[in-house]
Design a protein around this motif. Structure first.
Motif, PDB file in Angstrom:
ATOM      1  N   ASP A 165       0.880  -1.175   0.000  1.00  0.00           N
ATOM      2  CA  ASP A 165       0.000   0.000   0.000  1.00  0.00           C
ATOM      3  C   ASP A 165       0.912   1.218   0.000  1.00  0.00           C
ATOM      4  O   ASP A 165       1.596   1.469   0.991  1.00  0.00           O
ATOM      5  CB  ASP A 165      -0.869  -0.030   1.270  1.00  0.00           C
ATOM      6  N   ASN A 167       0.557   4.434   0.277  1.00  0.00           N
ATOM      7  CA  ASN A 167       0.224   5.219   1.470  1.00  0.00           C
ATOM      8  C   ASN A 167       1.326   6.172   1.927  1.00  0.00           C
ATOM      9  O   ASN A 167       1.722   6.190   3.093  1.00  0.00           O
ATOM     10  CB  ASN A 167      -0.084   4.227   2.602  1.00  0.00           C
ATOM     11  N   SER A 195      -4.573   4.320  -3.714  1.00  0.00           N
ATOM     12  CA  SER A 195      -5.814   5.118  -3.785  1.00  0.00           C
ATOM     13  C   SER A 195      -5.456   6.429  -4.484  1.00  0.00           C
ATOM     14  O   SER A 195      -4.317   6.902  -4.396  1.00  0.00           O
ATOM     15  CB  SER A 195      -6.399   5.373  -2.392  1.00  0.00           C
ATOM     16  N   LYS A 226      -8.567   1.674  -4.100  1.00  0.00           N
ATOM     17  CA  LYS A 226      -9.480   2.147  -3.056  1.00  0.00           C
ATOM     18  C   LYS A 226     -10.087   3.463  -3.525  1.00  0.00           C
ATOM     19  O   LYS A 226      -9.354   4.382  -3.885  1.00  0.00           O
ATOM     20  CB  LYS A 226      -8.714   2.365  -1.747  1.00  0.00           C
TER      21      LYS A 226
HETATM   22 MG    MG Z   1      -4.141   5.328   1.901  1.00  0.00          MG
END
Ligand code: MG
Ligand code: ATP
Length: 316
Positions: A165, A167, A195, A226
């Motif tokens: 991820d 992130n 995402s 996401k």
């Molecule tokens: Mg995130």
């Protein structure tokens, strides 16, 4: 059952009660809440009853105890969380701005988690791991980048899988060597969970369909996008599976992506269909945004089933 392991920051979060522009005047704070993206991730995995553990470090202080006890109580193997004498547990002070963005003061790199190492406990945990999850937020120092790369090598060598991820916080992209580290992790990930704009971090393509096609030719087996209140999609070489989100009021978005990812990866490793894994993961994300506190929204399997039952027919 497969054991899921992650490496990275364990920290406490201390939140301002009112929205505003930062911390320039005394305000009311609430906390400490157990936090850290990999910690939230692994707590969610544990609540689903999957064997799991985290490689991290805390200081010999109450902030460390708050985290370790919470993870342990939920079923996480905490044997590879080192307690480092003379170091202090990581922390993040957060205040929401009027527009919903977050304003942070972090103490991570300089905290105990800046001193994580592949000590005996960590080596043992990696030998037991069937799957390694990496969070971009954990790449906060050269030391931990080296360690994560070594861990990926060990897990892949014995036939394990890796999820990633990205992130990542924007300012981290400018760290020396960061780009190369991200690319290495990306190229070794079986599942990539971006995402928003993160989808394009590693692609020439600037548009979704082409970016997915590009990623799937580089060894990644699956991409999970996401989409916040729009739900999520799973892509592999056979195409897209899209599942809408649940209609919920967003109280605190912190931890939604981590809970979602943990739930998706757990069900994927159990061999569940992408559609069913996305349904569970969307329920997990929706429950996480519905409560205040970063780790307060993690769910058991029974809580997810119950949530799905109660929200049948009222998807966003
Ligand atoms: Mg995130
Ligand atoms: P984070 O801010 O934690 O990094 P993220 O950007 O990685 O989050 P999001 O897409 O915001 O991930 O959230 C993950 C999942 O949580 C979504 O795919 C969705 O299933 C659920 N979710 C997030 N926000 C909402 C919302 N407002 N309503 C319903 N579900 C949501």
């Amino acid at each position: 059952m497969k054991k899921i392991v992650t490496i990275g920051e364990v920290l406490v979060e201390i939140m301002a009660e009112e929205r505003g522009n930062g911390f320039l005047e005394p305000i009311t704070l609430v906390g400490p809440f157990p936090s850290g993206a990999p910690a939230i991730f692994i707590d969610q995995v544990a609540k689903l009853g999957q064997p799991c553990g985290i490689i991290s470090a805390v200081g010999p202080d109450d902030f460390g105890t708050v985290n370790v006890e919470r993870l342990k109580a939920d079923g996480v193997d905490v044997s590879a969380i080192a307690v480092i004498p003379d170091a202090v547990t990581g922390s993040a002070f957060v205040r929401y701005r009027e527009d919903g963005n977050r304003n942070f003061i972090f103490n991570i790199r300089q905290s105990a988690c800046g001193q994580v190492s592949l000590d005996q406990g960590a080596e043992k945990m990696l030998r037991e791991a069937d799957h390694l999850h990496v969070m971009g937020s954990s790449l906060f120092s050269d030391n931990i980048v080296t360690l994560i790369r070594a861990a990926i090598g060990q897990v892949k060598e014995k036939g394990g899988t890796v999820s990633f991820d990205p992130n990542i916080r924007k300012e981290m992209l400018d760290f020396p060597g960061m780009r190369e580290a991200l690319v290495h992790i990306f190229e070794n990930a079986d599942i990539f969970l971006p995402s928003g704009e993160e989808l394009f971090l590693f692609t020439e393509a600037k548009e979704e369909e082409a970016a997915i096609a590009e990623i799937l030719t580089r060894g990644t087996k699956a991409v999970v996008i996401k989409r916040g209140a729009e739900g999520a999609s799973y892509f592999d070489t056979s195409g897209e599976t899209r599942v809408p989100a649940f209609a919920v009021e967003e109280i605190d978005p912190t931890g939604a992506g981590d809970s979602f990812g943990a739930t998706f990866v757990t069900f994927w490793l159990r061999g569940v269909s992408p559609e069913d894994a996305l349904l569970m993961a969307n329920a997990s994300g929706a429950r996480a945004v519905g409560v205040k506190g970063p780790m307060s929204g993690t769910s058991t399997g029974a809580e997810l089933q119950d949530f799905i039952e109660r929200h049948k027919g009222i998807r966003a």
